[in-house]
Design a protein around this motif. Sequence first.
Motif, mmCIF file in Angstrom:
data_model
loop_
_atom_site.group_PDB
_atom_site.id
_atom_site.type_symbol
_atom_site.label_atom_id
_atom_site.label_comp_id
_atom_site.label_asym_id
_atom_site.label_seq_id
_atom_site.Cartn_x
_atom_site.Cartn_y
_atom_site.Cartn_z
ATOM 1 N N THR A 1 0.370 6.380 7.628
ATOM 2 C CA THR A 1 0.060 5.042 7.123
ATOM 3 C C THR A 1 -1.390 4.640 7.406
ATOM 4 O O THR A 1 -1.957 3.858 6.649
ATOM 5 C CB THR A 1 1.010 3.976 7.707
ATOM 6 O OG1 THR A 1 1.015 4.082 9.136
ATOM 7 C CG2 THR A 1 2.416 4.149 7.165
ATOM 8 N N ALA B 1 0.830 -1.214 0.000
ATOM 9 C CA ALA B 1 0.000 0.000 0.000
ATOM 10 C C ALA B 1 0.863 1.262 0.000
ATOM 11 O O ALA B 1 0.527 2.256 -0.661
ATOM 12 C CB ALA B 1 -0.947 -0.010 1.198
ATOM 13 N N ILE B 2 1.975 1.228 0.714
ATOM 14 C CA ILE B 2 2.891 2.382 0.734
ATOM 15 C C ILE B 2 3.445 2.637 -0.669
ATOM 16 O O ILE B 2 3.500 3.782 -1.129
ATOM 17 C CB ILE B 2 4.024 2.153 1.754
ATOM 18 C CG1 ILE B 2 3.480 2.303 3.186
ATOM 19 C CG2 ILE B 2 5.197 3.098 1.509
ATOM 20 C CD1 ILE B 2 4.445 1.867 4.268
ATOM 21 N N TYR C 1 8.866 13.164 0.445
ATOM 22 C CA TYR C 1 7.585 12.584 0.833
ATOM 23 C C TYR C 1 7.850 11.660 2.012
ATOM 24 O O TYR C 1 8.542 10.658 1.860
ATOM 25 C CB TYR C 1 6.966 11.795 -0.328
ATOM 26 C CG TYR C 1 6.714 12.645 -1.544
ATOM 27 C CD1 TYR C 1 5.556 13.412 -1.640
ATOM 28 C CD2 TYR C 1 7.635 12.708 -2.581
ATOM 29 C CE1 TYR C 1 5.324 14.207 -2.754
ATOM 30 C CE2 TYR C 1 7.406 13.504 -3.695
ATOM 31 C CZ TYR C 1 6.250 14.253 -3.772
ATOM 32 O OH TYR C 1 6.027 15.045 -4.866
ATOM 33 N N ARG D 1 0.825 4.173 -2.904
ATOM 34 C CA ARG D 1 0.627 5.588 -2.576
ATOM 35 C C ARG D 1 1.792 6.430 -3.076
ATOM 36 O O ARG D 1 1.600 7.496 -3.658
ATOM 37 C CB ARG D 1 0.447 5.749 -1.070
ATOM 38 C CG ARG D 1 0.177 7.174 -0.647
ATOM 39 C CD ARG D 1 -1.116 7.713 -1.293
ATOM 40 N NE ARG D 1 -1.385 9.058 -0.909
ATOM 41 C CZ ARG D 1 -2.126 9.400 0.141
ATOM 42 N NH1 ARG D 1 -2.680 8.487 0.885
ATOM 43 N NH2 ARG D 1 -2.303 10.666 0.422
ATOM 44 N N ILE E 1 2.555 11.557 4.702
ATOM 45 C CA ILE E 1 1.378 10.694 4.591
ATOM 46 C C ILE E 1 1.404 9.722 5.764
ATOM 47 O O ILE E 1 2.400 9.006 5.972
ATOM 48 C CB ILE E 1 1.386 9.894 3.263
ATOM 49 C CG1 ILE E 1 1.375 10.851 2.077
ATOM 50 C CG2 ILE E 1 0.215 8.948 3.194
ATOM 51 C CD1 ILE E 1 2.673 10.940 1.344
ATOM 52 N N CYS F 1 11.151 9.448 -1.121
ATOM 53 C CA CYS F 1 10.157 9.013 -0.143
ATOM 54 C C CYS F 1 10.907 8.373 1.019
ATOM 55 O O CYS F 1 11.610 7.380 0.826
ATOM 56 C CB CYS F 1 9.206 7.984 -0.738
ATOM 57 S SG CYS F 1 8.217 8.604 -2.096
ATOM 58 N N CYS G 1 1.729 7.474 -6.652
ATOM 59 C CA CYS G 1 0.842 8.595 -7.005
ATOM 60 C C CYS G 1 1.651 9.869 -7.267
ATOM 61 O O CYS G 1 1.172 10.779 -7.937
ATOM 62 C CB CYS G 1 -0.159 8.868 -5.888
ATOM 63 S SG CYS G 1 -1.360 7.561 -5.638
ATOM 64 N N TYR G 2 2.864 9.935 -6.734
ATOM 65 C CA TYR G 2 3.687 11.135 -6.854
ATOM 66 C C TYR G 2 4.745 11.037 -7.950
ATOM 67 O O TYR G 2 5.402 12.024 -8.262
ATOM 68 C CB TYR G 2 4.350 11.439 -5.507
ATOM 69 C CG TYR G 2 3.329 11.655 -4.427
ATOM 70 C CD1 TYR G 2 2.577 12.822 -4.383
ATOM 71 C CD2 TYR G 2 3.065 10.677 -3.487
ATOM 72 C CE1 TYR G 2 1.607 13.004 -3.415
ATOM 73 C CE2 TYR G 2 2.100 10.852 -2.514
ATOM 74 C CZ TYR G 2 1.369 12.026 -2.487
ATOM 75 O OH TYR G 2 0.398 12.201 -1.535
ATOM 76 N N SER H 1 -3.871 6.351 6.886
ATOM 77 C CA SER H 1 -4.720 6.927 5.828
ATOM 78 C C SER H 1 -4.580 6.162 4.505
ATOM 79 O O SER H 1 -5.260 6.471 3.536
ATOM 80 C CB SER H 1 -4.378 8.399 5.600
ATOM 81 O OG SER H 1 -3.117 8.518 4.965
ATOM 82 N N ILE H 2 -3.682 5.179 4.500
ATOM 83 C CA ILE H 2 -3.452 4.371 3.314
ATOM 84 C C ILE H 2 -4.261 3.086 3.430
ATOM 85 O O ILE H 2 -4.143 2.376 4.427
ATOM 86 C CB ILE H 2 -1.947 4.038 3.146
ATOM 87 C CG1 ILE H 2 -1.129 5.319 2.996
ATOM 88 C CG2 ILE H 2 -1.724 3.113 1.973
ATOM 89 C CD1 ILE H 2 0.365 5.094 3.008
ATOM 90 N N ILE I 1 6.492 9.050 4.872
ATOM 91 C CA ILE I 1 5.393 8.113 5.098
ATOM 92 C C ILE I 1 5.682 7.394 6.406
ATOM 93 O O ILE I 1 6.738 6.772 6.558
ATOM 94 C CB ILE I 1 5.261 7.091 3.942
ATOM 95 C CG1 ILE I 1 5.040 7.814 2.621
ATOM 96 C CG2 ILE I 1 4.125 6.114 4.235
ATOM 97 C CD1 ILE I 1 5.018 6.900 1.388
#
Length: 150
Positions: free
Chosen positions: A144, A27-28, A123, A31, A142, A100, A34-35, A146-147, A125
């Motif tokens: 985690t 999932a990380i 970024y 996400r 971000i 990241c 996305c960037y 929220s992921i 996380i």
Amino acid sequence: MSKRQNKQQRLAVLIDAENVSHTLVPAILLRAACYGTLDVKRAFGDWSRADMRNFRSVLNPNAIEAVHLVSYARGKNAADITLCLNAMDLVHTGQFDGVCLVSSDCDLTPLAFRIRREGVRVYGIGGRQTPHSFAMACSRFIYTDSIVVA
């Protein structure tokens, strides 16, 4: 629109594997994607430790390069230091638009400041327990929780 705005960002994902749950890795990465394009994916840890077995299981399926660190002394932050050195080496190639940093460790706060001074986005996380200083040092942070984990 300028060429720069049109271009997909090239990113390096650096994971403090001793600080993040292996269950969150897919999932990380989704996400982070996305960037931009995840050109480098590395996880740092002492892979010989029994408690790292579960994390080792997500390395190959997610094309993550394992960076092995020998623990010379208990409780020291060899993973953090090596992650920092790798991050700065990658930034200085001039090939990356962003990094990241996957960790909830405030020891990476100075690294986030330093990377941003180089004009590279950071970024972060990590979990809710992440110190505010690290979250605020990143261009974007971000959490985690929220992921969505699939």
